[in-house]
Design a protein around this motif. Sequence first.
Motif, mmCIF file in Angstrom:
data_model
loop_
_atom_site.group_PDB
_atom_site.id
_atom_site.type_symbol
_atom_site.label_atom_id
_atom_site.label_comp_id
_atom_site.label_asym_id
_atom_site.label_seq_id
_atom_site.Cartn_x
_atom_site.Cartn_y
_atom_site.Cartn_z
ATOM 1 N N SER A 1 0.916 -1.214 0.022
ATOM 2 C CA SER A 1 -0.007 0.096 -0.068
ATOM 3 C C SER A 1 0.858 1.107 -0.160
ATOM 4 O O SER A 1 0.665 2.158 0.856
ATOM 5 C CB SER A 1 -0.942 0.106 1.210
ATOM 6 N N LEU A 2 1.858 1.203 -0.877
ATOM 7 C CA LEU A 2 2.808 2.347 -0.851
ATOM 8 C C LEU A 2 2.132 3.820 -1.197
ATOM 9 O O LEU A 2 1.187 3.621 -1.946
ATOM 10 C CB LEU A 2 3.927 1.973 -1.966
ATOM 11 N N LYS A 3 2.407 4.810 -0.638
ATOM 12 C CA LYS A 3 2.227 6.054 -0.837
ATOM 13 C C LYS A 3 3.382 7.093 -1.546
ATOM 14 O O LYS A 3 4.417 6.721 -1.198
ATOM 15 C CB LYS A 3 1.664 6.758 0.581
ATOM 16 N N PRO A 4 2.894 8.100 -1.995
ATOM 17 C CA PRO A 4 3.951 8.940 -2.622
ATOM 18 C C PRO A 4 4.892 9.622 -1.313
ATOM 19 O O PRO A 4 6.105 9.761 -1.522
ATOM 20 C CB PRO A 4 3.278 9.957 -2.946
ATOM 21 N N GLY A 5 4.475 9.340 -0.176
ATOM 22 C CA GLY A 5 5.043 10.037 0.952
ATOM 23 C C GLY A 5 6.195 9.162 1.269
ATOM 24 O O GLY A 5 7.359 9.147 2.223
ATOM 25 N N ASP A 6 6.015 7.706 0.791
ATOM 26 C CA ASP A 6 7.179 6.700 1.046
ATOM 27 C C ASP A 6 8.293 6.814 0.012
ATOM 28 O O ASP A 6 9.135 6.002 0.080
ATOM 29 C CB ASP A 6 6.436 5.303 0.876
ATOM 30 N N THR A 7 8.098 7.808 -0.773
ATOM 31 C CA THR A 7 9.293 7.952 -1.734
ATOM 32 C C THR A 7 10.655 8.487 -0.845
ATOM 33 O O THR A 7 10.506 9.283 -0.182
ATOM 34 C CB THR A 7 9.108 9.089 -2.734
ATOM 35 N N SER A 8 11.705 7.743 -1.043
ATOM 36 C CA SER A 8 12.815 7.907 -0.287
ATOM 37 C C SER A 8 13.837 6.876 -0.554
ATOM 38 O O SER A 8 13.698 5.995 -1.453
ATOM 39 C CB SER A 8 12.468 7.555 1.127
ATOM 40 N N VAL A 9 14.962 7.100 -0.084
ATOM 41 C CA VAL A 9 16.244 6.242 -0.386
ATOM 42 C C VAL A 9 16.143 5.480 0.853
ATOM 43 O O VAL A 9 16.175 5.614 1.994
ATOM 44 C CB VAL A 9 17.580 6.932 -0.296
ATOM 45 N N TYR A 10 16.123 3.892 0.639
ATOM 46 C CA TYR A 10 16.103 2.950 1.538
ATOM 47 C C TYR A 10 17.325 2.367 2.076
ATOM 48 O O TYR A 10 18.036 1.952 1.035
ATOM 49 C CB TYR A 10 15.086 1.998 1.222
ATOM 50 N N TYR A 11 17.714 2.351 3.006
ATOM 51 C CA TYR A 11 19.115 1.980 3.674
ATOM 52 C C TYR A 11 18.950 0.612 4.459
ATOM 53 O O TYR A 11 18.221 0.692 5.455
ATOM 54 C CB TYR A 11 19.893 2.842 4.537
ATOM 55 N N CYS A 12 20.010 -0.515 4.067
ATOM 56 C CA CYS A 12 20.018 -1.468 5.067
ATOM 57 C C CYS A 12 21.171 -1.343 5.996
ATOM 58 O O CYS A 12 22.264 -0.850 5.696
ATOM 59 C CB CYS A 12 20.373 -2.864 4.040
ATOM 60 N N VAL A 13 20.930 -1.603 7.270
ATOM 61 C CA VAL A 13 22.062 -1.594 8.361
ATOM 62 C C VAL A 13 21.983 -2.777 9.100
ATOM 63 O O VAL A 13 21.167 -3.582 9.317
ATOM 64 C CB VAL A 13 21.486 -0.371 9.050
ATOM 65 N N ALA A 14 23.230 -2.871 9.848
ATOM 66 C CA ALA A 14 23.601 -3.949 10.771
ATOM 67 C C ALA A 14 24.356 -3.315 12.007
ATOM 68 O O ALA A 14 24.939 -2.542 11.951
ATOM 69 C CB ALA A 14 24.382 -4.950 10.072
ATOM 70 N N ASP A 15 24.068 -4.016 13.219
ATOM 71 C CA ASP A 15 24.749 -3.677 14.392
ATOM 72 C C ASP A 15 24.404 -4.575 15.477
ATOM 73 O O ASP A 15 23.397 -5.207 15.369
ATOM 74 C CB ASP A 15 24.118 -2.054 14.956
ATOM 75 N N TRP A 16 25.184 -4.524 16.436
ATOM 76 C CA TRP A 16 25.103 -5.755 17.613
ATOM 77 C C TRP A 16 24.043 -5.161 18.443
ATOM 78 O O TRP A 16 23.439 -5.815 19.186
ATOM 79 C CB TRP A 16 26.502 -5.880 18.283
#
Length: 122
Positions: free
Chosen positions: A84-99
């Motif tokens: 159900s994506l919306k125009p407000g979801d427009t963005s750069v999406y980053y994957c991250v990792a941490d302990w």
Amino acid sequence: QVELEESGGGLVQAGGSLTLSCTASGPTSRTVNLGWFRQAPGREREFIALITPTGDTRYGAFMKGRFTISRDDAKNTAYLQMNSLKPGDTSVYYCVADWSLGTIENNVASWRGKGTLVTVST
């Protein structure tokens, strides 16, 4: 050391769905917490979700319901299912990792991928 590479971004119409993938590599990639955040131009980072090695999940405010995080340790890959994506979801999406779960929730994780752009059109 964990290396992360995102894929699956692109252009989608409002109301549509998209699944992002994050492939992790490195000697500790299967035992570290994985997560996602997004950042649009001129806006602050926004925590989306994280998943622990045991499969426990946490979501950012307003994220749960449309976004689902999962991981497949056999493939060293985490996924972010977005519905159900919306125009407000427009963005750069980053994957991250941490302990630490807290550092992921506060968008200051130790390792981060280069990001993948998601554009939601009207």
